[in-house]
Design an enzyme around this catalytic site. Structure first.
Site, PDB file in Angstrom:
ATOM      1  N   HIS A 152       0.864  -1.180   0.000  1.00  0.00           N
ATOM      2  CA  HIS A 152       0.000   0.000   0.000  1.00  0.00           C
ATOM      3  C   HIS A 152       0.895   1.223   0.000  1.00  0.00           C
ATOM      4  CE1 HIS A 152      -3.325   2.681   0.889  1.00  0.00           C
ATOM      5  NE2 HIS A 152      -2.481   3.305   1.701  1.00  0.00           N
ATOM      6  N   SER A 166      -7.997   3.184   9.135  1.00  0.00           N
ATOM      7  CA  SER A 166      -8.754   3.243   7.884  1.00  0.00           C
ATOM      8  C   SER A 166      -8.032   2.439   6.792  1.00  0.00           C
ATOM      9  CB  SER A 166      -8.907   4.717   7.476  1.00  0.00           C
ATOM     10  OG  SER A 166      -9.298   4.845   6.143  1.00  0.00           O
ATOM     11  N   ASP A 208     -15.564   1.783   7.242  1.00  0.00           N
ATOM     12  CA  ASP A 208     -14.547   2.778   6.872  1.00  0.00           C
ATOM     13  C   ASP A 208     -15.101   3.774   5.863  1.00  0.00           C
ATOM     14  OD1 ASP A 208     -11.833   3.923   6.701  1.00  0.00           O
ATOM     15  OD2 ASP A 208     -12.011   3.236   4.640  1.00  0.00           O
ATOM     16  N   ARG A 256     -15.249  11.878   8.447  1.00  0.00           N
ATOM     17  CA  ARG A 256     -13.998  12.570   8.807  1.00  0.00           C
ATOM     18  C   ARG A 256     -13.738  13.720   7.851  1.00  0.00           C
ATOM     19  NH1 ARG A 256     -10.049   8.014   8.141  1.00  0.00           N
ATOM     20  NH2 ARG A 256      -8.492   9.578   8.569  1.00  0.00           N
ATOM     21  N   LYS A 267      -8.955  -1.973   5.387  1.00  0.00           N
ATOM     22  CA  LYS A 267      -9.194  -2.441   4.021  1.00  0.00           C
ATOM     23  C   LYS A 267      -8.161  -3.482   3.611  1.00  0.00           C
ATOM     24  CE  LYS A 267      -9.466   1.942   3.218  1.00  0.00           C
ATOM     25  NZ  LYS A 267      -9.636   3.335   2.881  1.00  0.00           N
TER      26      LYS A 267
END
Ligand code: URA
Length: 429
Positions: free
Chosen positions: A88, A189, A167, A174, A193
């Site tokens: 990621h 968050s 999320d 948010r 995922k």
């Protein structure tokens, strides 16, 4: 609440407001109550602001992430018979590394189940880039995803609605309550995922610099170690690299232009920074997955390119069709002879966004043709009048605003800038 009593939402908000820690049961109950709308949006808004100021302990953050995962489906990749590993990136300018790394790591027999997002703001989205390939589709149902991981090994797809749905609601909340920039909320968050997608191991590329979400290395370190702790708490072997994002990665920033540059790297060429960082990250992912292999060799001998073409075909794309053309709309010229000392990543990302490569509202269409090519990068000599940046796209009306983003973004000096490493730190290896 698990004993049938009503959930005490006000008590939970008060505890966090006073700086106390929430118990695992309170966190599980509040997330369930939020998803069933018993804990109202305005109450969650107040709790998010309390978390923003008071923070969460490691144990609370891991539990919060677990509760978000439990709001949906956690994929099970254990039947694949291959180790799974994903990466990621927190997002950068010209960051086309997923397009290279997913097939590159799959070459060595790993399953790489990358669920990716679309760009918002000045950083691009992997799906938007891939959609410039004629016919390529991001959506796969869970069964098709498993089949592709089994047959091809690598897949880049849109995250399904069933992955960590809490999320999606929390992120939207948010966004409108000024509570995005909280390390435990960002870390949970992202990790909810990634854990839900089912990967056994995970490499985090945390970008640091003007073109990144994190401009401060201390904050980036804290984000990295928080995400590693969450990964460990949920059985995902996780490590992080902090990497530089003060100037764009490679020369291409946009959609089709980034795919073209990724194809160059997959074919053994392309810019050194993109090739070196791709090989280093692929090596780290193979290490996490317990696989031996030489990613640099797989780039040089064409195996990574073959795997990319296989991935594209499996999702309806035609890798033999030409990419959309990106007509030249304008240039920014060197004002004097010298050496490029600075080419600011944020400004280049914004210029590409102004040209139409990104969106200002979720769901907006992006232009495949739009983007920026950096003809000269920091450390390279230029002569007066030479193009430093090319502005490309299909909408001439956008050029002036794109050009305005680059005012003050380029410094030319007499001495080369000090050499700075691409990889700033490795954590958790
Ligand atoms: N990306 C995410 O998925 N969540 C955040 O909170 C920030 C970036």
């Amino acid at each position: 609440m698990s004993d049938g009593t009503r959930f005490d939402g006000v008590g939970v908000i008060r505890t966090k407001r006073e700086g106390g820690a929430l118990t695992p049961e309170q966190i599980r109950d509040l997330m369930r109550a939020y998803m069933s709308r018993e804990f109202a949006e305005e109450q969650m808004s107040a709790l998010l602001m309390a978390i923003f100021w008071r923070g969460m302990t490691s144990a609370e953050t891991a539990e919060w992430t677990g509760a978000m995962i439990a709001s949906g489906r956690r994929a099970d990749l254990s039947g694949l018979g291959r180790p799974s590993v994903d990466k990621h990136s927190t997002g950068g300018v010209g960051d086309k590394l997923s397009l290279i790394i997913v097939p590159l790591v799959a070459v060595f027999g790993a399953a790489v189940p990358q669920m990716s997002g679309r760009g918002l703001g000045h950083t691009g989205g992997t799906l938007d880039k891939l959609e410039s390939i004629p016919g390529w589709r991001p959506d796969l149902d869970p069964a098709a995803l498993l089949r592709m991981l089994d047959k091809v090994g690598g897949v880049i797809t849109a995250a399904g609605d069933e992955m960590a749905p809490a999320d999606r609601r929390l992120y939207a909340l948010r966004d409108i309550t000024a509570t995005v920039e909280s390390i435990p909320l960002i870390a949970s968050s992202i990790m909810s995922k990634k854990v839900a997608e089912g990967t056994q191991s995970l490499l985090l590329d945390i970008k640091v610099g003007s073109g990144a979400f994190m401009t401060d290395i201390e904050q980036a370190r804290l984000l990295g170690s928080t995400m590693i702790e969450i990964g460990q708490a949920h059985g995902v072997r996780t490590a992080a690299m902090l990497t530089a994002m003060d100037t764009p990665l490679g020369r291409a920033v946009g959609n089709a232009v980034e795919v073209a540059e990724a194809l160059d790297v997959l074919g053994g060429g392309g810019p050194d920074d993109v090739r070196d960082l791709s090989a280093a990250e692929a090596e780290a992912m193979l290490q996490l997955a317990g696989i031996d292999g030489d990613p640099g060799q797989a780039l040089a001998d064409g195996r990574a390119l073959d795997k990319f073409r296989e991935m594209i075909r499996a999702q309806g794309g035609d890798p033999d069709q030409p990419l959309p053309d990106s007509p030249l709309l304008g240039v920014v010229l060197a004002p004097r002879d010298g050496i490029v000392c600075r080419l600011d990543a944020y400004a280049v990302g914004m210029a590409s966004w102004r040209l139409g490569a990104g969106r200002s509202r979720p769901g907006e269409a992006v232009s495949a043709a739009a983007g920026v090519i950096c003809r000269a990068k920091p450390g390279e000599p230029v002569v007066k009048g030479q193009p430093i940046v090319e502005l490309r796209g299909d909408d001439r009306g956008r050029v002036d605003t794109a050009r305005a983003e680059l005012a003050g973004a380029i410094d030319i000096g007499d001495e080369p800038p000090p050499a700075s490493p691409l990889i700033l730190q490795r954590i958790g290896f």
